[in-house]
Design an enzyme around this catalytic site. Structure first.
Site, PDB file in Angstrom:
ATOM      1  CB  VAL A  17      -5.840   5.520 -10.340  1.00  0.00           C
ATOM      2  CG1 VAL A  17      -5.690   5.173  -8.854  1.00  0.00           C
ATOM      3  CG2 VAL A  17      -5.675   4.266 -11.194  1.00  0.00           C
ATOM      4  NE  ARG A  48       1.700  15.337 -17.051  1.00  0.00           N
ATOM      5  CZ  ARG A  48       1.517  14.069 -16.706  1.00  0.00           C
ATOM      6  NH1 ARG A  48       0.275  13.584 -16.664  1.00  0.00           N
ATOM      7  NH2 ARG A  48       2.526  13.298 -16.391  1.00  0.00           N
ATOM      8  NE  ARG A  49      -4.796  18.744 -20.681  1.00  0.00           N
ATOM      9  CZ  ARG A  49      -4.101  17.633 -20.825  1.00  0.00           C
ATOM     10  NH1 ARG A  49      -2.791  17.682 -20.931  1.00  0.00           N
ATOM     11  NH2 ARG A  49      -4.715  16.457 -20.860  1.00  0.00           N
ATOM     12  CD  GLU A 131      -1.262  -4.480  -1.279  1.00  0.00           C
ATOM     13  OE1 GLU A 131      -0.984  -5.280  -2.206  1.00  0.00           O
ATOM     14  OE2 GLU A 131      -0.910  -4.656  -0.098  1.00  0.00           O
ATOM     15  N   GLY A 136      -3.273  -4.249  -8.783  1.00  0.00           N
ATOM     16  CA  GLY A 136      -4.505  -3.514  -8.523  1.00  0.00           C
ATOM     17  C   GLY A 136      -5.085  -3.719  -7.143  1.00  0.00           C
ATOM     18  N   GLY A 189     -10.846  -0.764 -23.953  1.00  0.00           N
ATOM     19  CA  GLY A 189     -10.175   0.072 -22.971  1.00  0.00           C
ATOM     20  C   GLY A 189      -9.169  -0.649 -22.100  1.00  0.00           C
ATOM     21  CD  GLU A 192      -3.243   3.263 -21.205  1.00  0.00           C
ATOM     22  OE1 GLU A 192      -3.628   4.241 -21.881  1.00  0.00           O
ATOM     23  OE2 GLU A 192      -3.578   3.072 -20.024  1.00  0.00           O
ATOM     24  CE  LYS A 207       1.513  -4.139 -12.599  1.00  0.00           C
ATOM     25  NZ  LYS A 207       0.312  -4.540 -13.361  1.00  0.00           N
ATOM     26  N   GLY A 306      -7.647  -0.943 -13.389  1.00  0.00           N
ATOM     27  CA  GLY A 306      -8.901  -0.195 -13.427  1.00  0.00           C
ATOM     28  C   GLY A 306      -8.970   0.829 -12.321  1.00  0.00           C
TER      29      GLY A 306
END
Length: 430
Positions: A17, A48-49, A131, A136, A189, A192, A207, A306
């Protein structure tokens, strides 16, 4: 006349995202500036990296010090798409103390500590918009919080997790079992590597808590939401639903009690008739039904997850809070004036589909029916099939409490003629 000094934005997180948010802010900078009335500048991106390549995102913006980015003193808006409880909560509270408004997609944090975050935002005189935390790209939070602010919402019913909807849709359309459908969802995809949050209903429960709190103007946390996942749904359940002219969906259901004295929020698989609009929601799409007294029934439908769809919701919030910054105002905050308690699931009234494996002999149906009657659970329909001493008995009840149904099932299991309670599923949308 457009202001020339840019509003500065800090982005926390640059995953699926976050990278889309950064890309759109960069490529559509002129359009965003025209809509807001001032340019927006992406001042830094906390990750993080820092060494990992992220196509389309300027590398000089990356930092691994999120704390320093939030507290540098010139940030107008913080976008948080990291997820999880900590360090996200600490960083958001730090942003408020610095006078920055926050746009978040963090459903887990908002479902757990939303009241605290709203109070902190109000104290600081800044905005908290989210939102993207539910469904999504589908505009849902703002219609509930603003468009329906003058109405009384009584029920919110919906499919709010794309992964589980994809799995159940595949089971229905192809006859696949749960494991096969999950494997396909992972390969595409949608799921997870660890799908627990989705398939066990944790994502949908968070939610549901957010939706119930906004719809009913009361405090609802994820702990108040009854939750069942879909891991126990079998191909036989799907086939049984088809025989009834139904389809199985994982639903989030938020209801105000008829007497207005309490609310319920629950997430579980349920059979819904093919005539219901939610029955036609396929693949990884989301849809939410809102039932209000004056507006009637409203349906919100679209991609529920997505990178690009969620980024669309984030950027919509960004435009709104930036406009508020320029106007020297803030948007609507948290409205919890009703303070309604959450009713326990044992007291919730619904319909049930109960599948039993029984002996195929005279008197069994009468025995089973007497157990339902003993606990005050009336029967709507019964379907029986038998062969070679074995029989399948499917009972669909009228509306009853969860406690009454549980007592009924316990007594059924004690009958010699009942070999197994094969499945129990709720029926919605009659």
């Amino acid at each position: 006349m457009m202001r020339t000094r840019p509003l500065k934005v800090a982005l926390l997180g640059c995953g699926v995202v976050g990278s889309e948010v950064a890309r759109i802010m960069t490529t559509d900078a002129a359009d965003l500036a025209a809509r807001i009335g001032a340019p927006v500048e992406l001042a830094g991106i906390a990750v993080r990296r820092a060494g990992r390549p992220r196509p389309g995102v300027p590398e000089h913006l990356f930092t691994t010090d999120a704390e320093a980015l939030v507290n540098r003193g010139d940030i107008d808006v913080v976008i948080e798409v990291v997820g999880g409880i900590e360090p996200s909560k600490h960083l958001i509270l730090s942003a408020f103390r610095q006078g920055a408004s926050v746009v978040s997609a963090n459903k887990a944090l908002l479902a757990k500590d939303g009241a605290e975050l709203h109070a902190a935002a109000a104290e600081a005189g800044v905005d908290l918009y989210y939102e993207a935390a539910v469904a999504g790209a589908i505009p849902l939070i703002r219609p509930l919080r603003e468009s329906l602010a003058g109405d009384r919402v009584n029920r919110v019913l919906g499919i709010v997790n794309g992964t589980t909807n994809f799995i159940l849709d595949k089971m229905d359309s192809t006859g696949a079992g749960y494991s096969e459908a999950l494997e396909e969802a992972t390969a595409l995809g949608y799921a997870e590597a660890d799908p627990t949050a989705d398939v066990e209903g944790f994502d949908a429960a968070a939610k549901a808590a957010i939706l119930a709190g906004i719809a009913f103007h009361t405090k609802v946390t994820a702990a108040d939401v009854y939750r069942e996942g879909l891991t126990e749904v079998t191909a036989a359940d799907i086939a049984s639903a088809k025989q009834m002219g139904c389809v199985v969906k994982l639903l989030a259901i938020c209801e105000r009690a008829a007497d207005g004295a309490s609310v319920t929020a629950r997430v579980h698989p349920a059979m819904i008739p093919l005539s219901h609009p939610l029955a036609s929601v396929r693949q990884a799409y989301n849809a939410v039904f809102v039932e209000a007294e004056a507006a009637g029934r409203l349906m919100f439908y679209g991609p529920g997850a997505g990178g690009a769809p969620t980024a669309s919701a984030v950027l919509g919030d960004l435009v709104a809070v930036c406009r508020n910054k320029l106007a020297g105002s803030i948007g609507p905050g948290n409205s919890v004036y009703t303070q309604l308690p959450a009713k326990p699931m044992d007291e919730v009234v619904t319909r049930y589909h109960v599948s039993l494996d029984v002996d195929d002999r005279a008197g069994v149906l009468a025995q089973v029916a007497s157990v339902f009657a003993e606990h005050g659970v009336s029967i709507d329909t019964v379907r029986q099939q038998g062969r070679d001493g074995d029989a399948s008995l499917v009972v669909v009840t009228h509306r009853a409490t969860d406690a009454a149904l549980s007592a009924t099932v316990d007594k059924l299991r004690a009958l010699d003629s009942v070999r197994d309670v094969a499945s129990i599923m709720r029926v919605e949308g009659e």
